[in-house]
Enzyme design. Structure first.
Site, mmCIF file in Angstrom:
data_model
loop_
_atom_site.group_PDB
_atom_site.id
_atom_site.type_symbol
_atom_site.label_atom_id
_atom_site.label_comp_id
_atom_site.label_asym_id
_atom_site.label_seq_id
_atom_site.Cartn_x
_atom_site.Cartn_y
_atom_site.Cartn_z
ATOM 1 N N SER A 69 1.302 -1.058 -0.126
ATOM 2 C CA SER A 69 -0.297 0.137 0.060
ATOM 3 C C SER A 69 1.292 1.139 0.108
ATOM 4 O O SER A 69 2.270 0.879 0.197
ATOM 5 C CB SER A 69 -0.826 0.049 1.019
ATOM 6 O OG SER A 69 -0.185 0.598 2.445
ATOM 7 N N LYS A 70 -0.222 2.874 -0.160
ATOM 8 C CA LYS A 70 1.000 3.987 -0.160
ATOM 9 C C LYS A 70 1.345 3.349 0.779
ATOM 10 O O LYS A 70 2.764 4.168 0.644
ATOM 11 C CB LYS A 70 0.167 4.641 -0.279
ATOM 12 C CG LYS A 70 -0.765 5.103 -1.197
ATOM 13 C CD LYS A 70 -0.435 6.240 -2.033
ATOM 14 C CE LYS A 70 -1.659 6.899 -2.994
ATOM 15 N NZ LYS A 70 -0.445 6.475 -4.317
ATOM 16 N N ARG A 71 1.910 3.384 2.341
ATOM 17 C CA ARG A 71 2.722 3.235 3.445
ATOM 18 C C ARG A 71 4.168 2.795 2.845
ATOM 19 O O ARG A 71 5.008 2.991 3.281
ATOM 20 C CB ARG A 71 2.408 2.991 4.217
ATOM 21 C CG ARG A 71 2.123 1.689 4.858
ATOM 22 C CD ARG A 71 1.439 1.453 5.923
ATOM 23 N NE ARG A 71 0.456 -0.273 5.608
ATOM 24 C CZ ARG A 71 1.117 -1.389 5.990
ATOM 25 N NH1 ARG A 71 2.617 -1.148 6.403
ATOM 26 N NH2 ARG A 71 0.867 -2.218 5.654
ATOM 27 N N GLY A 123 4.750 3.449 -0.399
ATOM 28 C CA GLY A 123 6.553 4.137 -1.302
ATOM 29 C C GLY A 123 5.010 4.259 -2.713
ATOM 30 O O GLY A 123 4.166 4.136 -2.006
#
Ligand code: GLU
Length: 477
Positions: free
Chosen positions: A241-243, A245
């Site tokens: 996920s976005k966390r 990168g």
């Protein structure tokens, strides 16, 4: 073999979804099959044209060309409705008049916050006269599929035999009360229309597959083969996920990752060629890909590895092909175009020298900057390391070399020779001259071989840079 990629244009092109597209494309290309692109845009509230465009762009950028489509799912509305009505007419589906009020009452009765549907006996077994009365009264209803008894199994291309008890499958809605089809109905109806033979998608769809198989059978269509790809995790073991990168294909393009590198990297997320090869061309991967060697456990998305792999591809790509990409980066970095325009041929040679050290296109553009015309910025670290301790001595050494260069033929062999002979005369190791000269002409302590650099810069520019460095060194004393 007819495979498809069926993205929903409700967001950007996620790398995990792109990998599913890639695996389908690889199978099609390898087996002379057809790769169909279907845009599942039935969620009007969340689907946008911008997302569709971004997805198509991402696929094209990665080199995943499609043979048919894009087919827009919303264009098939009439067909989806007809399929549901046919199942209704054949008694394989039923009208569900459940209203929000009824659901609330049922939730209250069972002491729950909410329920999504009524127990079967409350919603299905309305007698026909009652159904007719309600339809005539204009009451709205959804159409639900009547899940038969038994068990639904299939031989998954990745997981082998999988089976679900039908008792665990809810009577799924086919058409909502506003007449819109649900994902499962639309997907089956379209896959059948498009004569899809193999449905390859993420593990997150496993629970949809028994429902879809039941629908194929009820509609009298041939059931395709199904294969479910393992999920992609971040390095910490959580779902990517976005966390972790960047997760959008576009972000990697923006970062200066080459499409052939991301292609290679995504192919190796869960697949391997059976030996320890990692850097592979598109053609090699097409030739060797097989679902049998796709692992069943989740694959980890490792950005460091992608960066390394990109460096490997950068070094392999023909420098002619890299130049326009590097120029595009110059533009983005605000490097005035008059500093490179008309010198594309020269840039090819420069890129040839620099690309082996670069990890991405931004790196490459940054590395190329000192070689363009315009003043050199002396990097503080490099100055501290090679100039600042003894600026007067450094200046003398550079001046000594500078004095010999007027008459030196501008070619790296001769430049090497004269530099070494100056160092010898000064009784210093050649490095004591070369490092300060590198800072003088590039502003940095790392560069390709210094004589290549001097040759690239040309005589006039090298001399001007040495003279400017000498003036600068005098101010440091
Ligand atoms: N539109 C669905 C998704 O993006 C497609 C799933 C499928 O391949 O059937 O998840």
């Amino acid at each position: 073999m007819r495979v498809r990629f069926a993205p929903s244009p409700t967001g950007y092109l996620h790398v995990g979804v792109a990998r599913a597209a890639l695996f389908n494309w690889l199978l099609a290309r390898q087996q002379g099959g057809v790769f169909v692109l279907r845009v599942e845009d039935t969620d009007h509230a969340r689907s946008t044209e911008a997302h569709t465009e971004a997805i198509l762009h991402g696929l094209s950028w990665l080199g995943l060309d499609w043979d048919e489509g894009p087919i827009f799912q919303s264009d098939g509305l009439a067909g989806h409705q007809a399929a549901a009505l046919r199942l209704l007419a054949e008694g394989k589906a039923y009208r569900d008049f459940t209203t929000t009020d009824l659901l609330k009452q049922e939730a209250a009765r069972r002491g729950l916050e909410s329920v999504r549907r009524l127990p079967r006996e409350l919603s299905t077994e309305l007698d026909p006269a009652e159904v007719e009365r309600r339809v005539a009264a204009g009451e709205s209803f959804a159409i639900r599929f009547r899940v038969p008894e038994g068990e639904t199994a299939w031989d998954d291309l990745l997981h082998g035999e999988l089976s679900f008890a039908n008792a665990d499958i809810e009577d799924l809605v086919l058409l909502r009360s506003d007449g819109s089809p649900t994902y499962n109905l639309a997907a089956v109806s379209d896959d059948a229309d498009e004569r899809i033979t193999h449905v390859i998608r993420g593990d997150d769809h496993i629970s949809n597959t028994p429902k879809q198989i039941l629908l194929y059978r009820a509609l009298g269509h041939a059931v395709p083969r199904f294969g479910h790809l393992p999920m992609i995790l971040g390095p910490d073991g959580g779902r990517l996920s976005k966390r972790h990168g960047a997760t959008a294909v576009q972000e990697y393009e923006d970062q200066g990752i080459l499409p052939e590198a991301l292609f290679n990297f995504l192919a190796l997320l869960g697949w391997n060629p059976g030996d320890d090869r990692e850097v592979m061309s598109k053609d090699e991967i097409v030739a060797e890909f097989s679902l049998e060697r796709v692992q069943k456990k989740s694959a980890v998305f490792d950005n460091k590895k992608l960066s390394w792999m990109n460096g490997q591809h950068l070094a392999r790509v023909d420098s002619h092909d890299l130049v326009s990409l590097v120029i595009a980066r110059f533009d983005a970095r605000g490097v005035a175009s008059d500093r490179w325009r008309g010198r594309e041929g020269w840039l090819v040679r420069l890129v040839d020298l620099l690309k082996v050290r670069a990890r991405n296109l931004d790196d490459l553009a940054a590395m190329a900057e000192p070689y363009l015309s315009g003043p050199v910025d002396y990097e503080a670290d490099s100055v501290a390391k090679h100039w600042a301790k003894e600026p007067a001595t450094v200046a003398e050494r550079i001046a000594e070399l500078r004095g010999r260069l007027d008459d030196t033929p501008w070619e790296r062999g001769a430049l090497n020779e004269v530099t070494r002979s100056v160092a010898e005369a000064l009784e210093i190791p050649a490095g004591k001259l070369i490092h300060p000269v590198r800072v003088a002409v590039t502003g940095r302590q790392h560069s390709p071989g210094i004589f290549d650099v001097l040759e690239m810069l040309g005589k006039e520019r090298t001399l001007a840079r040495l003279d400017r460095a000498l003036r600068h060194l005098h101010t440091m004393k």
